[in-house]
Scaffold this motif. Structure first.
Motif, PDB file in Angstrom:
ATOM      1  N   ARG A 111       0.837  -1.207   0.000  1.00 13.09           N
ATOM      2  CA  ARG A 111       0.000   0.000   0.000  1.00 13.09           C
ATOM      3  C   ARG A 111       0.870   1.254   0.000  1.00 13.09           C
ATOM      4  NH1 ARG A 111      -3.072  -2.831   3.866  1.00 13.09           N
ATOM      5  NH2 ARG A 111      -2.088  -1.609   5.529  1.00 13.09           N
ATOM      6  N   ALA A 112       1.892   1.250   0.841  1.00 11.21           N
ATOM      7  CA  ALA A 112       2.767   2.416   0.913  1.00 11.21           C
ATOM      8  C   ALA A 112       3.491   2.644  -0.409  1.00 11.21           C
ATOM      9  CB  ALA A 112       3.777   2.235   2.049  1.00 11.21           C
ATOM     10  N   ALA A 113       3.965   1.556  -1.031  1.00 10.83           N
ATOM     11  CA  ALA A 113       4.664   1.695  -2.309  1.00 10.83           C
ATOM     12  C   ALA A 113       3.727   2.217  -3.390  1.00 10.83           C
ATOM     13  CB  ALA A 113       5.265   0.358  -2.716  1.00 10.83           C
ATOM     14  N   ALA A 114       2.495   1.733  -3.393  1.00  7.47           N
ATOM     15  CA  ALA A 114       1.522   2.181  -4.393  1.00  7.47           C
ATOM     16  C   ALA A 114       1.214   3.663  -4.247  1.00  7.47           C
ATOM     17  CB  ALA A 114       0.242   1.359  -4.286  1.00  7.47           C
ATOM     18  N   GLU A 115       1.321   4.178  -3.037  1.00 11.25           N
ATOM     19  CA  GLU A 115       1.050   5.592  -2.771  1.00 11.25           C
ATOM     20  C   GLU A 115       2.307   6.448  -2.844  1.00 11.25           C
ATOM     21  OE1 GLU A 115      -0.825   5.580   1.031  1.00 11.25           O
ATOM     22  OE2 GLU A 115      -2.597   4.472   0.344  1.00 11.25           O
ATOM     23  N   GLY A 116       3.435   5.830  -3.234  1.00 10.41           N
ATOM     24  CA  GLY A 116       4.676   6.590  -3.371  1.00 10.41           C
ATOM     25  C   GLY A 116       5.428   6.811  -2.082  1.00 10.41           C
ATOM     26  N   ARG A 117       5.010   6.162  -1.011  1.00  8.44           N
ATOM     27  CA  ARG A 117       5.699   6.316   0.280  1.00  8.44           C
ATOM     28  C   ARG A 117       6.723   5.183   0.405  1.00  8.44           C
ATOM     29  NH1 ARG A 117       2.288   5.037   3.989  1.00  8.44           N
ATOM     30  NH2 ARG A 117       0.487   4.469   2.694  1.00  8.44           N
ATOM     31  N   HIS A 118       7.820   5.313  -0.319  1.00  8.57           N
ATOM     32  CA  HIS A 118       8.769   4.213  -0.426  1.00  8.57           C
ATOM     33  C   HIS A 118       9.623   4.035   0.829  1.00  8.57           C
ATOM     34  CE1 HIS A 118       7.825   4.972  -4.732  1.00  8.57           C
ATOM     35  NE2 HIS A 118       7.802   3.663  -4.734  1.00  8.57           N
ATOM     36  N   THR A 119       9.817   5.096   1.584  1.00  7.49           N
ATOM     37  CA  THR A 119      10.530   4.934   2.864  1.00  7.49           C
ATOM     38  C   THR A 119       9.751   4.003   3.780  1.00  7.49           C
ATOM     39  OG1 THR A 119      11.637   7.076   2.760  1.00  7.49           O
ATOM     40  CG2 THR A 119      11.292   6.132   4.945  1.00  7.49           C
ATOM     41  N   GLU A 120       8.461   4.260   3.941  1.00  9.30           N
ATOM     42  CA  GLU A 120       7.619   3.402   4.771  1.00  9.30           C
ATOM     43  C   GLU A 120       7.513   2.004   4.167  1.00  9.30           C
ATOM     44  OE1 GLU A 120       2.970   3.220   6.328  1.00  9.30           O
ATOM     45  OE2 GLU A 120       3.833   5.110   5.615  1.00  9.30           O
ATOM     46  N   ALA A 121       7.467   1.918   2.846  1.00  9.60           N
ATOM     47  CA  ALA A 121       7.361   0.609   2.191  1.00  9.60           C
ATOM     48  C   ALA A 121       8.586  -0.253   2.485  1.00  9.60           C
ATOM     49  CB  ALA A 121       7.201   0.799   0.681  1.00  9.60           C
ATOM     50  N   ILE A 122       9.776   0.358   2.448  1.00 11.06           N
ATOM     51  CA  ILE A 122      11.008  -0.383   2.756  1.00 11.06           C
ATOM     52  C   ILE A 122      10.988  -0.875   4.195  1.00 11.06           C
ATOM     53  CG2 ILE A 122      13.494  -0.096   3.074  1.00 11.06           C
ATOM     54  CD1 ILE A 122      13.414   1.784   0.625  1.00 11.06           C
ATOM     55  N   GLN A 123      10.551  -0.008   5.102  1.00 10.78           N
ATOM     56  CA  GLN A 123      10.491  -0.401   6.511  1.00 10.78           C
ATOM     57  C   GLN A 123       9.534  -1.569   6.712  1.00 10.78           C
ATOM     58  OE1 GLN A 123       9.297   3.445   7.955  1.00 10.78           O
ATOM     59  NE2 GLN A 123      11.360   3.994   8.609  1.00 10.78           N
TER      60      GLN A 123
END
Length: 209
Positions: A111-123
């Motif tokens: 979900r985070a990656a789809a919304e462009g929040r890649h820092t949170e996605a990596i975590q």
């Protein structure tokens, strides 16, 4: 009688006077930092003199050198500030306060990656890796474990992935403590590692690392 007014001082005369000034006793006890600062300011002063009196070509070269020096100082200062901030940052465990399964962490990461929040996605993806390894009993469920500790322990159970796990831990630390923004490429690498780890089997007891 009017006092005698000296004419402009030439470069050779200025250098001679500077040498006489530095020969004074008080400079014998000058600290290294003060010496470096004095030499640097003298260097800038010479460059400014070149800009003012060195002609068009000399002035252009001196201006370029001054610009490069200032850019280098700014870059060095920014690097030191970033490193100091990372050193001061408290190192917490991989997981947050909420207990989630590996599948839930993966969903949160996507979900985070789809919304462009890649820092949170990596975590979240590293948390999915950690939780999956715990659920498969490949690592112990230690509260407060850091990403580096996770990589070290998982690398012993899955020696073929030791390098990838260490790189994933560094990526997690960079975006969490180092102020590095997450990128799609960094998240894709973390997701790929997660998928490969899900298919991996632990090394047999007594097998070489």
């Amino acid at each position: 009688m009017m006092p005698f007014l000296a004419g402009p001082i030439g470069r050779d005369e200025a250098a001679h006077r500077a040498a006489e000034e530095l020969a004074r006793p008080e400079y014998a006890h000058e600290s290294l930092l003060d010496q470096l600062y004095r030499h640097f300011t003298q260097f800038l002063s010479d460059l400014l003199d070149a800009v003012a009196g060195g002609g068009t070509a000399g002035g252009f070269v001196a201006a370029v050198v001054i610009t490069l020096v200032l850019v280098g100082l700014v870059a060095l200062g920014a690097w030191r500030l970033r490193r100091a901030a990372r050193d001061r940052a408290p190192v917490h465990g991989v997981f947050g306060a909420r207990v989630m399964t590996a599948a839930e962490h993966r969903e949160a990461a996507e979900r985070a990656a789809a919304e462009g929040r890649h820092t949170e996605a990596i975590q979240e993806r590293l948390r999915a890796i950690a939780r999956d390894l715990e659920e498969r009993a490949l690592v112990d469920g230690q509260p407060g474990r850091t990403a580096d500790e996770l990589a070290a322990e998982a690398g012993r159970a899955l020696p073929g992935f030791a390098g990838d796990l260490a790189a994933a831990a560094r990526s997690f630390d960079d975006v969490t403590y180092g102020g590095v923004a997450g990128t799609p490429a960094a998240y894709a690498a973390m997701r790929d590692l997660d998928e490969r780890l899900r298919q991996a089997r632990p090394a047999p007891l007594g097998a070489p690392a």
